[in-house]
Write an enzyme that holds these catalytic residues in place. Structure first.
Site, PDB file in Angstrom:
ATOM      1  N   ASN A  11     -38.902 -37.629 -40.117  1.00  0.00           N
ATOM      2  CA  ASN A  11     -38.782 -36.803 -38.862  1.00  0.00           C
ATOM      3  C   ASN A  11     -40.444 -36.935 -38.058  1.00  0.00           C
ATOM      4  O   ASN A  11     -41.079 -36.573 -38.767  1.00  0.00           O
ATOM      5  CB  ASN A  11     -38.523 -35.458 -39.480  1.00  0.00           C
ATOM      6  CG  ASN A  11     -38.387 -34.258 -38.327  1.00  0.00           C
ATOM      7  OD1 ASN A  11     -39.197 -34.350 -37.578  1.00  0.00           O
ATOM      8  ND2 ASN A  11     -37.559 -33.511 -38.516  1.00  0.00           N
ATOM      9  N   HIS A  14     -43.291 -33.793 -35.427  1.00  0.00           N
ATOM     10  CA  HIS A  14     -44.753 -33.338 -35.341  1.00  0.00           C
ATOM     11  C   HIS A  14     -45.732 -34.085 -34.685  1.00  0.00           C
ATOM     12  O   HIS A  14     -46.787 -33.638 -34.687  1.00  0.00           O
ATOM     13  CB  HIS A  14     -45.268 -32.705 -36.767  1.00  0.00           C
ATOM     14  CG  HIS A  14     -44.308 -31.222 -37.077  1.00  0.00           C
ATOM     15  ND1 HIS A  14     -44.266 -30.406 -36.279  1.00  0.00           N
ATOM     16  CD2 HIS A  14     -43.391 -31.426 -38.003  1.00  0.00           C
ATOM     17  CE1 HIS A  14     -43.296 -29.515 -36.919  1.00  0.00           C
ATOM     18  NE2 HIS A  14     -42.767 -30.014 -37.817  1.00  0.00           N
ATOM     19  N   HIS A  47     -35.639 -33.222 -33.738  1.00  0.00           N
ATOM     20  CA  HIS A  47     -35.092 -31.976 -33.659  1.00  0.00           C
ATOM     21  C   HIS A  47     -35.442 -31.825 -32.202  1.00  0.00           C
ATOM     22  O   HIS A  47     -36.632 -31.447 -31.800  1.00  0.00           O
ATOM     23  CB  HIS A  47     -35.640 -31.166 -34.429  1.00  0.00           C
ATOM     24  CG  HIS A  47     -34.826 -29.469 -34.410  1.00  0.00           C
ATOM     25  ND1 HIS A  47     -35.172 -28.567 -35.316  1.00  0.00           N
ATOM     26  CD2 HIS A  47     -33.990 -29.064 -33.660  1.00  0.00           C
ATOM     27  CE1 HIS A  47     -34.294 -27.692 -35.209  1.00  0.00           C
ATOM     28  NE2 HIS A  47     -33.466 -27.840 -33.925  1.00  0.00           N
ATOM     29  N   ARG A  49     -35.383 -28.857 -29.803  1.00  0.00           N
ATOM     30  CA  ARG A  49     -35.266 -27.496 -30.018  1.00  0.00           C
ATOM     31  C   ARG A  49     -34.779 -26.842 -28.413  1.00  0.00           C
ATOM     32  O   ARG A  49     -35.303 -27.442 -27.395  1.00  0.00           O
ATOM     33  CB  ARG A  49     -36.475 -26.534 -30.569  1.00  0.00           C
ATOM     34  CG  ARG A  49     -36.392 -26.827 -32.127  1.00  0.00           C
ATOM     35  CD  ARG A  49     -37.586 -26.094 -32.685  1.00  0.00           C
ATOM     36  NE  ARG A  49     -37.496 -25.928 -33.947  1.00  0.00           N
ATOM     37  CZ  ARG A  49     -37.023 -24.782 -34.530  1.00  0.00           C
ATOM     38  NH1 ARG A  49     -36.576 -23.641 -33.815  1.00  0.00           N
ATOM     39  NH2 ARG A  49     -36.900 -24.480 -35.912  1.00  0.00           N
ATOM     40  N   ARG A  53     -40.248 -27.090 -28.118  1.00  0.00           N
ATOM     41  CA  ARG A  53     -41.585 -26.847 -28.654  1.00  0.00           C
ATOM     42  C   ARG A  53     -42.374 -28.391 -29.155  1.00  0.00           C
ATOM     43  O   ARG A  53     -43.509 -28.339 -29.261  1.00  0.00           O
ATOM     44  CB  ARG A  53     -41.770 -25.946 -29.805  1.00  0.00           C
ATOM     45  CG  ARG A  53     -41.119 -26.378 -30.825  1.00  0.00           C
ATOM     46  CD  ARG A  53     -41.391 -25.335 -32.086  1.00  0.00           C
ATOM     47  NE  ARG A  53     -40.490 -24.086 -31.887  1.00  0.00           N
ATOM     48  CZ  ARG A  53     -40.230 -23.166 -32.529  1.00  0.00           C
ATOM     49  NH1 ARG A  53     -40.599 -23.112 -33.898  1.00  0.00           N
ATOM     50  NH2 ARG A  53     -39.514 -21.970 -32.476  1.00  0.00           N
ATOM     51  N   GLU A  77     -31.413 -33.736 -34.733  1.00  0.00           N
ATOM     52  CA  GLU A  77     -31.056 -32.268 -35.132  1.00  0.00           C
ATOM     53  C   GLU A  77     -30.882 -31.458 -34.110  1.00  0.00           C
ATOM     54  O   GLU A  77     -31.474 -31.329 -33.035  1.00  0.00           O
ATOM     55  CB  GLU A  77     -32.164 -31.823 -36.067  1.00  0.00           C
ATOM     56  CG  GLU A  77     -32.504 -32.618 -37.282  1.00  0.00           C
ATOM     57  CD  GLU A  77     -33.647 -32.024 -38.084  1.00  0.00           C
ATOM     58  OE1 GLU A  77     -33.784 -32.617 -39.119  1.00  0.00           O
ATOM     59  OE2 GLU A  77     -34.238 -31.133 -37.567  1.00  0.00           O
ATOM     60  N   THR A 108     -37.015 -24.387 -39.354  1.00  0.00           N
ATOM     61  CA  THR A 108     -35.676 -24.256 -39.505  1.00  0.00           C
ATOM     62  C   THR A 108     -35.783 -23.667 -41.096  1.00  0.00           C
ATOM     63  O   THR A 108     -35.682 -23.970 -41.914  1.00  0.00           O
ATOM     64  CB  THR A 108     -34.792 -25.329 -39.349  1.00  0.00           C
ATOM     65  OG1 THR A 108     -35.049 -26.333 -38.346  1.00  0.00           O
ATOM     66  CG2 THR A 108     -33.188 -24.922 -39.538  1.00  0.00           C
ATOM     67  N   GLU A 158     -26.291 -31.909 -45.269  1.00  0.00           N
ATOM     68  CA  GLU A 158     -27.744 -31.818 -45.762  1.00  0.00           C
ATOM     69  C   GLU A 158     -28.177 -30.381 -46.255  1.00  0.00           C
ATOM     70  O   GLU A 158     -28.065 -29.546 -45.928  1.00  0.00           O
ATOM     71  CB  GLU A 158     -28.621 -32.222 -44.601  1.00  0.00           C
ATOM     72  CG  GLU A 158     -30.205 -32.272 -45.190  1.00  0.00           C
ATOM     73  CD  GLU A 158     -30.860 -32.968 -43.913  1.00  0.00           C
ATOM     74  OE1 GLU A 158     -30.555 -33.773 -43.272  1.00  0.00           O
ATOM     75  OE2 GLU A 158     -32.193 -32.413 -43.955  1.00  0.00           O
ATOM     76  N   HIS A 201     -36.257 -30.762 -45.936  1.00  0.00           N
ATOM     77  CA  HIS A 201     -37.113 -29.532 -45.519  1.00  0.00           C
ATOM     78  C   HIS A 201     -38.264 -29.566 -46.917  1.00  0.00           C
ATOM     79  O   HIS A 201     -37.839 -29.201 -47.996  1.00  0.00           O
ATOM     80  CB  HIS A 201     -36.447 -28.372 -45.548  1.00  0.00           C
ATOM     81  CG  HIS A 201     -37.312 -27.562 -44.466  1.00  0.00           C
ATOM     82  ND1 HIS A 201     -38.162 -26.672 -44.600  1.00  0.00           N
ATOM     83  CD2 HIS A 201     -37.039 -27.363 -43.146  1.00  0.00           C
ATOM     84  CE1 HIS A 201     -38.770 -26.222 -43.436  1.00  0.00           C
ATOM     85  NE2 HIS A 201     -37.708 -26.688 -42.560  1.00  0.00           N
TER      86      HIS A 201
END
Ligand code: PXP
Length: 253
Positions: A11, A14, A47, A49, A53, A77, A108, A158, A201
């Site tokens: 992922n 970030h 993801h 969003r 963000r 996502e 999340t 998931e 996660h």
């Protein structure tokens, strides 16, 4: 045996968080995705969003082009909203993971309430599925949510591993063991209902192995730790080390 090793979805959200801190173009999450693929990532997860963000719409478009050309699945996502549904229908990522989303959360924080939102989710899942995206539902490993997921067109669940990670961080071994047992039991149930099982996660070098050892698990989606660790050891070594730990755990189990 090799076919049953869990795939590692990296992922890259970030990388975009760091870019957005200064509002420019560096570091580019798509360049990060390319580096992750070179380092052995089996898939790229991102993801989009509602508040953008981290990932932006143009990032998702570029990611889809990259993943298509590298023949690597993009796992988008998204929240179950009509805005996101339309974007996913246009992008056609190989996989879509539907997650719950609250504006005020930092990340999340829990699983999707598939049982409670069944009628709202079913048409979205079917539309994405019919459009060629394999849909997964990000849920807690509890029986009623797994059974509800099996009553949709989703092919994958998931399981949220955040509570497991938090229990270990808090040194609460008893709670961590209890959650691990629930994840194992949930994986067996989901598999028996014909669902593919993924985990994600809060996974790190220190907590990934018991999760990777769960035999029904086909994919681990890991972001924050790998991107953070890349600051110290580099992205490629961080991905390779995560792969090594997951593989070792599976061979041991
Ligand atoms: N899987 C899902 C469905 C997520 O929402 C996230 C966080 O975006 C992850 C995996 C990755 O979590 P982490 O960044 O804590 O590794």
């Amino acid at each position: 045996m090799k076919e049953t090793l869990p795939r590692l979805g990296v992922n890259i959200d970030h990388i975009a968080t760091v870019r957005n801190a200064r509002g420019g173009e560096h570091p580019d999450p798509v360049a990060g995705a390319w580096a992750a693929i070179q380092a052995g990532a089996d898939g790229i997860t991102a993801h989009l969003r509602e508040d953008r963000r981290h990932m932006r719409d143009d990032d998702m478009e570029r990611l889809q082009l990259l993943c298509e050309s590298e023949n690597i699945p993009l796992n988008m996502e998204m929240a179950a909203t009509s805005e996101m549904q339309n974007i996913a229908l246009r992008l056609k990522p190989k996989a879509v993971c539907i997650v719950p989303e609250r504006r005020e959360e930092r990340t999340t924080e829990g699983g999707l309430d598939v049982a409670g939102q069944h009628n709202r989710l079913v048409p979205i899942i079917s539309a994405l599925n019919d459009n060629g995206s394999r849909v997964s539902l990000f849920i807690e490993a509890v029986t009623h949510q797994i059974e509800a997921a099996a009553r949709t067109d989703a092919k994958v669940v998931e399981f949220h591993t955040g509570a497991y990670a938090h229990a270990l961080d808090a040194d609460d071994k008893g709670k961590a063991d209890e959650i691990l047992k629930a994840l194992q039991k949930g994986a067996t149930l989901a598999h028996s209902l014909g669902l593919e099982v993924h985990f994600g996660h809060g996974l790190t070098f220190d907590n990934v192995e018991p999760i990777a050892a769960i035999p029904e698990g086909m994919e681990l989606n890991i972001g924050h730790f790998i991107i953070g660790e890349a600051i110290f050891m580099g992205l490629e070594p961080a991905i390779k080390e995560m792969h090594r730990r997951a593989t070792q755990a599976r061979y041991r189990s």
